[in-house]
Design an enzyme around this catalytic site. Sequence first.
Site, mmCIF file in Angstrom:
data_model
loop_
_atom_site.group_PDB
_atom_site.id
_atom_site.type_symbol
_atom_site.label_atom_id
_atom_site.label_comp_id
_atom_site.label_asym_id
_atom_site.label_seq_id
_atom_site.Cartn_x
_atom_site.Cartn_y
_atom_site.Cartn_z
ATOM 1 N N HIS A 1 -1.910 -5.787 1.264
ATOM 2 C CA HIS A 1 -3.280 -6.509 0.907
ATOM 3 C C HIS A 1 -2.986 -7.820 0.528
ATOM 4 O O HIS A 1 -1.976 -8.127 -0.018
ATOM 5 C CB HIS A 1 -4.134 -5.755 0.106
ATOM 6 C CG HIS A 1 -5.097 -6.681 -0.628
ATOM 7 N ND1 HIS A 1 -6.319 -6.646 0.101
ATOM 8 C CD2 HIS A 1 -5.283 -7.277 -1.607
ATOM 9 C CE1 HIS A 1 -7.241 -7.526 -0.547
ATOM 10 N NE2 HIS A 1 -6.617 -7.907 -1.660
ATOM 11 N N TYR B 1 -13.003 -2.505 -2.658
ATOM 12 C CA TYR B 1 -13.521 -2.500 -1.365
ATOM 13 C C TYR B 1 -14.945 -2.362 -1.307
ATOM 14 O O TYR B 1 -15.439 -1.843 -0.254
ATOM 15 C CB TYR B 1 -12.746 -1.692 -0.409
ATOM 16 C CG TYR B 1 -11.325 -1.786 -0.152
ATOM 17 C CD1 TYR B 1 -10.924 -3.094 0.555
ATOM 18 C CD2 TYR B 1 -10.191 -0.994 -0.500
ATOM 19 C CE1 TYR B 1 -9.379 -3.405 0.808
ATOM 20 C CE2 TYR B 1 -8.927 -1.378 -0.201
ATOM 21 C CZ TYR B 1 -8.464 -2.600 0.414
ATOM 22 O OH TYR B 1 -7.274 -2.890 0.591
ATOM 23 N N LYS C 1 0.706 -1.414 -0.059
ATOM 24 C CA LYS C 1 -0.036 0.046 0.110
ATOM 25 C C LYS C 1 0.806 1.306 0.075
ATOM 26 O O LYS C 1 2.063 0.976 0.342
ATOM 27 C CB LYS C 1 -0.775 0.021 1.365
ATOM 28 C CG LYS C 1 -1.888 -1.341 0.953
ATOM 29 C CD LYS C 1 -2.956 -1.141 2.202
ATOM 30 C CE LYS C 1 -3.671 -2.463 2.353
ATOM 31 N NZ LYS C 1 -4.668 -2.330 3.442
HETATM 32 P P1 TYD Z 1 -10.831 -6.194 4.876
HETATM 33 O O1 TYD Z 1 -11.236 -6.571 3.451
HETATM 34 O O2 TYD Z 1 -11.783 -6.315 6.054
HETATM 35 O O3 TYD Z 1 -9.511 -7.106 5.465
HETATM 36 P P2 TYD Z 1 -8.166 -7.449 4.846
HETATM 37 O O4 TYD Z 1 -7.468 -6.326 4.233
HETATM 38 O O5 TYD Z 1 -7.664 -8.185 6.059
HETATM 39 O O6 TYD Z 1 -8.576 -8.432 3.851
HETATM 40 O O7 TYD Z 1 -10.341 -4.768 5.110
HETATM 41 C C1 TYD Z 1 -9.896 -3.996 4.013
HETATM 42 C C2 TYD Z 1 -8.908 -2.849 4.665
HETATM 43 O O8 TYD Z 1 -9.924 -1.903 5.144
HETATM 44 C C3 TYD Z 1 -8.174 -3.113 5.720
HETATM 45 O O9 TYD Z 1 -6.862 -3.950 5.396
HETATM 46 C C4 TYD Z 1 -7.836 -2.151 6.339
HETATM 47 C C5 TYD Z 1 -9.088 -1.298 6.459
HETATM 48 N N1 TYD Z 1 -9.951 -1.583 7.409
HETATM 49 C C6 TYD Z 1 -10.054 -0.466 8.463
HETATM 50 O O10 TYD Z 1 -9.355 0.669 8.412
HETATM 51 N N2 TYD Z 1 -10.841 -0.555 9.588
HETATM 52 C C7 TYD Z 1 -11.506 -1.758 9.976
HETATM 53 O O11 TYD Z 1 -12.088 -1.948 11.203
HETATM 54 C C8 TYD Z 1 -11.355 -2.755 8.848
HETATM 55 C C9 TYD Z 1 -11.993 -4.283 9.286
HETATM 56 C C10 TYD Z 1 -10.594 -2.766 7.829
#
Ligand code: TYD
Length: 150
Positions: free
Chosen positions: A117, A51, A11
């Site tokens: 990610h 997202y 990122k």
């Molecule tokens: P997510 O897709 O839930 O998790 P991952 O990246 O582990 O697959 O979330 C995407 C991104 O969103 C995460 O990397 C960081 C951000 N995020 C927040 O800022 N706050 C939060 O509470 C969550 C769950 C995610």
Amino acid sequence: MSTEQTFCMIKPGILQRRQVGEILSRLERKGLRIVACKMMRMDAELCRRHYAHLQERSFFPALEEYMTSGPMLALVLEGYNAVAALRALCGPTESETAPPGTIRGDYALLTRKNIIHSSDSPDTAREEIERFFQPEELFAYEDQNEYWFW
Ligand code: TYD
């Protein structure tokens, strides 16, 4: 389990912090092979598609602001059980609980700025690879190292 491909993003914050090399080293050290890599900047539209599952969450505007703030590195990594292997290297989503030794545990205090990610399943990996790469941007090659890694 089998040889798989997974999608990874380093990122924007990690480019600013000049730590791309460190992160790539950790991915390679595990045995993952880089089969595609490009530097790009997410725009709001791509961020909303990527997202989509988070668009209603209160933190989404802040996440979008971070993800579009500068260039990032998009990667396709290949290896035995690569999806789960990369998830394990990254660690849990929440920076507060990501253990030391994981990338998220070692490089971030804030979940929103968790620096890397990784796809969460083989199906998601296929979708995400298609979202970010054209087929001709992926390189199929043998590096003779599988014997040492899988
Ligand atoms: P997510 O897709 O839930 O998790 P991952 O990246 O582990 O697959 O979330 C995407 C991104 O969103 C995460 O990397 C960081 C951000 N995020 C927040 O800022 N706050 C939060 O509470 C969550 C769950 C995610």
